[in-house]
Design a protein around this motif. Structure first.
Motif, PDB file in Angstrom:
ATOM      1  N   LEU A   1       3.431  -1.247   6.847  1.00 61.40           N
ATOM      2  CA  LEU A   1       3.509  -0.665   5.694  1.00 61.40           C
ATOM      3  C   LEU A   1       3.210  -0.339   4.362  1.00 61.40           C
ATOM      4  O   LEU A   1       2.177   0.341   3.746  1.00 61.40           O
ATOM      5  CB  LEU A   1       5.581  -0.495   5.964  1.00 61.40           C
ATOM      6  CG  LEU A   1       5.440   1.066   4.545  1.00 61.40           C
ATOM      7  CD1 LEU A   1       5.462   2.128   5.010  1.00 61.40           C
ATOM      8  CD2 LEU A   1       7.144   0.806   4.544  1.00 61.40           C
ATOM      9  N   LEU A   2       2.994  -1.491   3.940  1.00 55.43           N
ATOM     10  CA  LEU A   2       2.592  -2.435   3.039  1.00 55.43           C
ATOM     11  C   LEU A   2       0.764  -2.064   2.493  1.00 55.43           C
ATOM     12  O   LEU A   2       0.371  -1.028   2.387  1.00 55.43           O
ATOM     13  CB  LEU A   2       2.843  -3.422   2.648  1.00 55.43           C
ATOM     14  CG  LEU A   2       2.209  -4.345   1.188  1.00 55.43           C
ATOM     15  CD1 LEU A   2       3.165  -3.286   0.491  1.00 55.43           C
ATOM     16  CD2 LEU A   2       3.089  -5.570   1.212  1.00 55.43           C
ATOM     17  N   LYS A   3       0.636  -2.338   3.922  1.00 55.98           N
ATOM     18  CA  LYS A   3      -0.841  -2.105   4.115  1.00 55.98           C
ATOM     19  C   LYS A   3      -1.356  -0.888   3.683  1.00 55.98           C
ATOM     20  O   LYS A   3      -3.099  -0.375   3.535  1.00 55.98           O
ATOM     21  CB  LYS A   3      -1.803  -2.800   5.062  1.00 55.98           C
ATOM     22  CG  LYS A   3      -1.935  -4.618   4.999  1.00 55.98           C
ATOM     23  CD  LYS A   3      -2.416  -5.001   6.094  1.00 55.98           C
ATOM     24  CE  LYS A   3      -3.147  -6.770   6.248  1.00 55.98           C
ATOM     25  NZ  LYS A   3      -1.275  -7.677   6.930  1.00 55.98           N
ATOM     26  N   CYS A   4      -0.516  -0.246   4.513  1.00 56.69           N
ATOM     27  CA  CYS A   4      -0.893   1.445   4.538  1.00 56.69           C
ATOM     28  C   CYS A   4      -0.762   2.091   3.292  1.00 56.69           C
ATOM     29  O   CYS A   4      -1.884   3.065   3.209  1.00 56.69           O
ATOM     30  CB  CYS A   4       0.193   2.297   4.905  1.00 56.69           C
ATOM     31  SG  CYS A   4       0.144   3.904   5.532  1.00 56.69           S
TER      32      CYS A   4
ATOM     33  N   ILE B   1       5.031   4.830   9.442  1.00 55.27           N
ATOM     34  CA  ILE B   1       4.828   3.886   9.783  1.00 55.27           C
ATOM     35  C   ILE B   1       6.430   3.104   9.072  1.00 55.27           C
ATOM     36  O   ILE B   1       7.345   2.292   9.528  1.00 55.27           O
ATOM     37  CB  ILE B   1       4.005   3.186   8.881  1.00 55.27           C
ATOM     38  CG1 ILE B   1       2.575   3.259   8.976  1.00 55.27           C
ATOM     39  CG2 ILE B   1       4.111   1.225   8.681  1.00 55.27           C
ATOM     40  CD1 ILE B   1       1.534   2.828  10.342  1.00 55.27           C
ATOM     41  N   LEU B   2       7.030   4.159   8.071  1.00 50.40           N
ATOM     42  CA  LEU B   2       8.311   4.252   7.182  1.00 50.40           C
ATOM     43  C   LEU B   2       9.298   4.430   8.379  1.00 50.40           C
ATOM     44  O   LEU B   2      10.374   3.627   8.013  1.00 50.40           O
ATOM     45  CB  LEU B   2       8.244   5.258   6.362  1.00 50.40           C
ATOM     46  CG  LEU B   2       9.680   5.051   4.897  1.00 50.40           C
ATOM     47  CD1 LEU B   2       9.934   3.583   4.535  1.00 50.40           C
ATOM     48  CD2 LEU B   2       9.272   6.037   3.943  1.00 50.40           C
ATOM     49  N   GLY B   3       8.806   5.853   8.737  1.00 52.28           N
ATOM     50  CA  GLY B   3      10.483   5.702  10.240  1.00 52.28           C
ATOM     51  C   GLY B   3      10.196   4.820  10.937  1.00 52.28           C
ATOM     52  O   GLY B   3      11.181   4.626  11.786  1.00 52.28           O
ATOM     53  N   GLY B   4       8.679   3.864  10.913  1.00 53.27           N
ATOM     54  CA  GLY B   4       8.991   2.704  12.115  1.00 53.27           C
ATOM     55  C   GLY B   4      10.015   0.945  11.429  1.00 53.27           C
ATOM     56  O   GLY B   4      10.194   0.940  12.322  1.00 53.27           O
ATOM     57  N   VAL B   5       9.572   1.460  10.623  1.00 51.60           N
ATOM     58  CA  VAL B   5      10.422   0.198   9.993  1.00 51.60           C
ATOM     59  C   VAL B   5      11.895   0.242   9.995  1.00 51.60           C
ATOM     60  O   VAL B   5      12.136  -0.204  10.160  1.00 51.60           O
ATOM     61  CB  VAL B   5      10.098  -0.011   8.394  1.00 51.60           C
ATOM     62  CG1 VAL B   5      10.228  -0.601   7.277  1.00 51.60           C
ATOM     63  CG2 VAL B   5       8.850  -0.150   8.349  1.00 51.60           C
ATOM     64  N   ALA B   6      12.370   1.969   9.473  1.00 50.97           N
ATOM     65  CA  ALA B   6      13.897   1.891   9.334  1.00 50.97           C
ATOM     66  C   ALA B   6      14.593   2.377  10.723  1.00 50.97           C
ATOM     67  O   ALA B   6      15.801   1.826  10.806  1.00 50.97           O
ATOM     68  CB  ALA B   6      13.497   4.069   8.471  1.00 50.97           C
ATOM     69  N   SER B   7      13.017   2.207  11.569  1.00 51.07           N
ATOM     70  CA  SER B   7      14.232   2.269  12.999  1.00 51.07           C
ATOM     71  C   SER B   7      14.872   1.189  13.775  1.00 51.07           C
ATOM     72  O   SER B   7      15.922   0.819  14.100  1.00 51.07           O
ATOM     73  CB  SER B   7      13.350   3.108  13.751  1.00 51.07           C
ATOM     74  OG  SER B   7      12.496   2.377  14.285  1.00 51.07           O
ATOM     75  N   LEU B   8      14.173   0.040  12.951  1.00 54.61           N
ATOM     76  CA  LEU B   8      13.990  -0.884  13.086  1.00 54.61           C
ATOM     77  C   LEU B   8      15.504  -1.953  12.980  1.00 54.61           C
ATOM     78  O   LEU B   8      15.901  -2.753  13.344  1.00 54.61           O
ATOM     79  CB  LEU B   8      13.328  -2.207  12.672  1.00 54.61           C
ATOM     80  CG  LEU B   8      11.592  -2.669  13.806  1.00 54.61           C
ATOM     81  CD1 LEU B   8      10.798  -3.421  12.879  1.00 54.61           C
ATOM     82  CD2 LEU B   8      11.686  -2.679  14.846  1.00 54.61           C
ATOM     83  N   SER B   9      16.122  -1.337  11.956  1.00 57.90           N
ATOM     84  CA  SER B   9      17.693  -1.686  11.655  1.00 57.90           C
ATOM     85  C   SER B   9      18.145  -1.120  13.127  1.00 57.90           C
ATOM     86  O   SER B   9      19.477  -1.818  13.359  1.00 57.90           O
ATOM     87  CB  SER B   9      18.196  -0.343  10.066  1.00 57.90           C
ATOM     88  OG  SER B   9      19.624  -0.977   9.763  1.00 57.90           O
TER      89      SER B   9
ATOM     90  N   TYR C   1      -6.029  -3.274   7.423  1.00 53.20           N
ATOM     91  CA  TYR C   1      -4.658  -1.793   7.612  1.00 53.20           C
ATOM     92  C   TYR C   1      -5.005  -1.359   9.251  1.00 53.20           C
ATOM     93  O   TYR C   1      -4.465  -1.567   9.975  1.00 53.20           O
ATOM     94  CB  TYR C   1      -5.053  -0.744   7.245  1.00 53.20           C
ATOM     95  CG  TYR C   1      -3.834   0.481   7.800  1.00 53.20           C
ATOM     96  CD1 TYR C   1      -3.154  -0.622   7.638  1.00 53.20           C
ATOM     97  CD2 TYR C   1      -4.496   1.025   7.188  1.00 53.20           C
ATOM     98  CE1 TYR C   1      -2.573   0.792   8.558  1.00 53.20           C
ATOM     99  CE2 TYR C   1      -3.536   3.058   8.322  1.00 53.20           C
ATOM    100  CZ  TYR C   1      -2.566   2.453   8.285  1.00 53.20           C
ATOM    101  OH  TYR C   1      -1.700   3.387   8.637  1.00 53.20           O
ATOM    102  N   ALA C   2      -7.271  -1.672   9.405  1.00 55.07           N
ATOM    103  CA  ALA C   2      -6.909  -0.877  11.173  1.00 55.07           C
ATOM    104  C   ALA C   2      -6.476  -1.623  11.921  1.00 55.07           C
ATOM    105  O   ALA C   2      -6.106  -1.097  13.064  1.00 55.07           O
ATOM    106  CB  ALA C   2      -9.358  -0.950  10.704  1.00 55.07           C
TER     107      ALA C   2
END
Ligand code: HMH
Length: 220
Positions: free
Chosen positions: A62-65, A77-85, A128-129
């Motif tokens: 997310l940070l690299k993005c 990507i943010l959605g991916g981070v959020a779903s981990l919770s 990032y790639a």
């Protein structure tokens, strides 16, 4: 199109290893209904520990993005981070159902190996790639593996359907397809050495996923 050719070529070149990761005897035995429940419990507790490590890796993607000039992918990507919770809560709930004590489980060798790999890719020097390619293939192995367990003709035990739905759902598949588009776009604009590193990471993930299923299948 031209953009899709890089990952399509890898999928062809590494097809056998991809099949070994996504049609592993462990997940095939879920689909067949022949799964050994102690193996399933081992997978559950080890994957909980994996996801805890995965959080830091996904945060680094997310940070690299966000540091990219055009960060259109940020919301995916943010959605991916959020779903981990929600995912960590799901693991804790499942552990109670299966009478698994997550606090007393040490990570096994293949899991630690995977942690080390994720840790190395979290470094700021990693592009990032490369990072987003790694993220995509990690999610895709689970999507394909568990998707197969709920496809036509499955004999998946009812008590395992929730697990299979978590990664096998149409929603998770769409999310993986979004990540795939991000990867193809990112690789199309990446220098050759980054594309090469991304392919190496792609193959390494497949090896580590096979190792993770092996570890879950039998204590070693
Ligand atoms: C080992 N690979 C492993 N665990 C997971 N939860 C995923 C991929 C998908 O998030």
């Amino acid at each position: 199109g031209v953009e899709a050719s890089t990952t399509a070529a890898w999928m062809e070149r590494h097809r056998q290893m991809y099949e070994r990761a996504t049609r592993h005897p462990f997940t095939v035995s879920i689909r067949d209904g022949t799964i050994d429940l102690s193996a399933f419990k081992r997978w559950l507790s080890q994957d909980y520990l994996f996801v805890r490590e995965f959080v830091a890796f996904v945060a680094s993607v997310l940070l690299k993005c966000c540091k990219q000039e055009d960060s259109l992918d940020m919301e995916i990507i943010l959605g991916g981070v959020a779903s981990l919770s929600d995912e960590l809560s799901w693991f804790k709930n499942e552990a109670v159902k299966w009478d698994v004590d997550l606090a007393s489980v040490p990570p096994l060798k293949s899991n630690l190996e995977y942690h080390r790999f994720l840790g190395s890719l979290t470094e700021p020097e990693i592009s990032y790639a490369v990072a987003v390619t790694t993220f995509w293939i990690i999610e895709t192995v689970y999507q394909d593996s568990f998707g197969f367990c709920i496809e036509e003709g499955n004999k998946t035990p009812p008590e395992l359907l929730g697990t299979c739905q978590r990664w096998g759902s149409a929603e998770f598949k769409q999310y993986c397809q979004s990540l795939h588009r991000i990867v193809d776009h990112s690789l199309a604009n990446a220098p050759a050495d980054a594309v090469k590193s991304a392919e190496e990471a792609f193959v390494r993930v497949l090896e580590l996923e096979i190792g993770f299923w092996e570890m879950s299948s039998s204590q070693s």
